[in-house]
Design a protein around this motif. Structure first.
Motif, mmCIF file in Angstrom:
data_model
loop_
_atom_site.group_PDB
_atom_site.id
_atom_site.type_symbol
_atom_site.label_atom_id
_atom_site.label_comp_id
_atom_site.label_asym_id
_atom_site.label_seq_id
_atom_site.Cartn_x
_atom_site.Cartn_y
_atom_site.Cartn_z
ATOM 1 N N SER A 72 0.877 4.092 -3.081
ATOM 2 C CA SER A 72 0.660 5.514 -2.823
ATOM 3 C C SER A 72 1.856 6.356 -3.258
ATOM 4 O O SER A 72 1.686 7.507 -3.673
ATOM 5 C CB SER A 72 0.377 5.739 -1.331
ATOM 6 N N GLU A 129 0.823 -1.210 0.000
ATOM 7 C CA GLU A 129 0.000 0.000 0.000
ATOM 8 C C GLU A 129 0.856 1.258 0.000
ATOM 9 O O GLU A 129 0.514 2.256 -0.651
ATOM 10 C CB GLU A 129 -0.929 -0.005 1.214
ATOM 11 N N THR A 130 1.981 1.234 0.704
ATOM 12 C CA THR A 130 2.883 2.390 0.704
ATOM 13 C C THR A 130 3.419 2.649 -0.694
ATOM 14 O O THR A 130 3.445 3.797 -1.168
ATOM 15 C CB THR A 130 4.050 2.163 1.675
ATOM 16 N N GLU A 186 1.291 7.024 -6.806
ATOM 17 C CA GLU A 186 0.225 8.018 -6.963
ATOM 18 C C GLU A 186 0.739 9.423 -6.652
ATOM 19 O O GLU A 186 0.442 10.383 -7.375
ATOM 20 C CB GLU A 186 -0.938 7.668 -6.028
ATOM 21 N N THR A 199 -4.103 7.429 6.525
ATOM 22 C CA THR A 199 -4.157 7.211 5.077
ATOM 23 C C THR A 199 -2.773 6.836 4.554
ATOM 24 O O THR A 199 -1.742 7.291 5.067
ATOM 25 C CB THR A 199 -4.646 8.462 4.336
ATOM 26 N N TRP A 200 -2.770 6.034 3.505
ATOM 27 C CA TRP A 200 -1.507 5.651 2.876
ATOM 28 C C TRP A 200 -0.883 6.829 2.144
ATOM 29 O O TRP A 200 0.334 6.863 1.925
ATOM 30 C CB TRP A 200 -1.741 4.483 1.925
ATOM 31 N N LYS A 201 -1.685 7.803 1.775
ATOM 32 C CA LYS A 201 -1.139 9.006 1.153
ATOM 33 C C LYS A 201 -0.219 9.726 2.125
ATOM 34 O O LYS A 201 0.884 10.167 1.753
ATOM 35 C CB LYS A 201 -2.285 9.926 0.721
ATOM 36 N N HIS A 229 -7.053 1.440 2.450
ATOM 37 C CA HIS A 229 -7.142 0.432 1.390
ATOM 38 C C HIS A 229 -8.405 -0.404 1.503
ATOM 39 O O HIS A 229 -8.957 -0.856 0.505
ATOM 40 C CB HIS A 229 -5.918 -0.492 1.443
#
Length: 380
Positions: A30, A26-27, A33, A348-350, A175
């Protein structure tokens, strides 16, 4: 940073995913992204590095438009001998505790100090390897991160990382919102919606599932089952804590869609773990509207705050009391659902990706990139 390449130690993609691998995946998603949002071409920034290709890797990289390179070795030999050469002259991100000891320009995430805190839960070979290499990596890696202040304190206490070097970057949990629910898991095991307690974790003793088996007979609704998801992971853990009882249902390893269904339809998640470096399941459960009863130990109060009910992990009577409370008090149940939604939305992963990239950008002195990341952080 704009003219650098961040190489990724992709060894974790060769394994079945547990919590640590989830965090890595997930990291990195992101990070890709964030680079795009910052007007960066992620394919010119990132390079995924793997041991020789296997089915797990093919499954995980088939949708990526990212440069990737492979070696000819596997496992630890690849990580120590080939990976430094594959990542030559780039930053190397090692997201899952391990990395090559001869690579200095690296970012290492060490998730916890469990091998020091609960050594008997791990095999002898695993203990020897980790206790040998972790302190070396803690000193040779340019940047070291961990997932909670609790883990930071323990890693410093056991001299794994020099005091003051390690940075805390919290995980995300959003996620789970993207995953489609698969209710077939309930039908397969004859599980009735909103009529079961849920626990998740390997059967390692530090997950402390036997406390739940002792608390279950004290529940006022005597037929209420406890559903447990997870696997033994025999190659790493020893003394697996298999618990038994008439109302205990093991569903084994589940996929993400099945896990979400189990969260959404449980009375609550029970998380009696003795030691956690972060503890992702409580946040996932809260994101799904599932209240949580958790141990009042290790990193759990730091991460979950006042949004869960707490119980002493060594007192099955206390667990039974809280389990009855959440079952019988509808106002309490509703309150904990709302608190859970509010808290989980802050992880959040963001945020995780931005904080990690900022550490690299600070050292590489790319102020433009750093400023773009700071702007994004303010509008999250």
């Amino acid at each position: 940073m704009s003219n650098k390449i961040l190489s990724i130690n992709g060894r974790f993609l060769t394994r079945n995913h547990t919590g640590v691998e989830r965090v890595a995946k997930e990291t990195l998603n992101s990070i890709e992204e964030i680079l795009t949002i910052c007007d960066k071409d992620s394919s010119s920034i990132l390079s995924y590095l793997f041991p020789s290709i296997n089915d797990n890797i093919k499954k995980n990289i088939q949708s990526k438009e990212i440069n990737f390179s492979t070696g000819s070795l596997t496992g630890q030999l690849w990580e120590q001998l080939e990976l430094p050469g594959l990542s030559y002259n780039t930053w190397l991100y090692n997201p899952c505790n391990m990395g090559p000891i001869f690579k200095r320009k690296s970012v290492l995430t060490i998730h916890d100090a469990q091998v020091y805190l609960i050594p008997n839960s791990y095999s002898l070979s695993f203990r020897v390897w980790y206790k040998t290499i972790l302190p070396i990596l803690g000193r040779t890696s340019k940047i070291v991160t961990t997932v909670s202040q609790y883990s930071k304190d323990k890693l410093e206490y056991f001299n794994v990382v020099p005091k003051g070097k390690i940075k805390v970057i919290y995980n995300g949990c959003d996620h789970i919102k993207r995953i489609k629910t698969d209710l077939n898991i309930l039908d397969r095991y004859n599980i009735r919606r909103k009529e079961y307690y849920f626990a998740i974790g390997s059967l390692s003793p530090h997950k402390n599932l036997h406390t739940l088996s002792k608390a279950l007979p004290l529940i006022k609704e005597k037929s209420m089952p406890l559903v447990i998801a997870g696997s033994k992971m025999n190659k790493i853990f020893t003394n697996s804590d298999v618990v038994q009882g008439a109302n205990i249902v093991y569903v084994g390893r589940v996929n993400d869609s099945e896990l979400k269904a189990l969260y959404e339809n449980a009375i609550c998640l029970l998380f009696p773990s003795l030691f956690e470096g972060f503890g992702l399941p409580p946040l996932e459960a809260m994101s799904c509207g599932c209240p949580v009863i958790a141990s009042n130990t290790s990193s759990i109060p730091e991460i979950c705050g006042s949004s869960v009910l707490y119980a002493n992990p060594h007192s099955y009577n206390e667990w039974a009391t809280k389990m009855n409370d959440i079952l019988l008090d509808q106002n309490l149940h509703k309150t904990m659902v709302l608190k859970g939604y509010d808290l989980s939305s802050t992880y959040t992963w963001k945020k995780t990706a931005i904080n990690l990239l900022k550490l690299v950008a600070e050292i590489d002195r790319d102020r433009l990139f750093y400023n773009k990341l700071s702007e994004l952080e303010h509008i999250q």
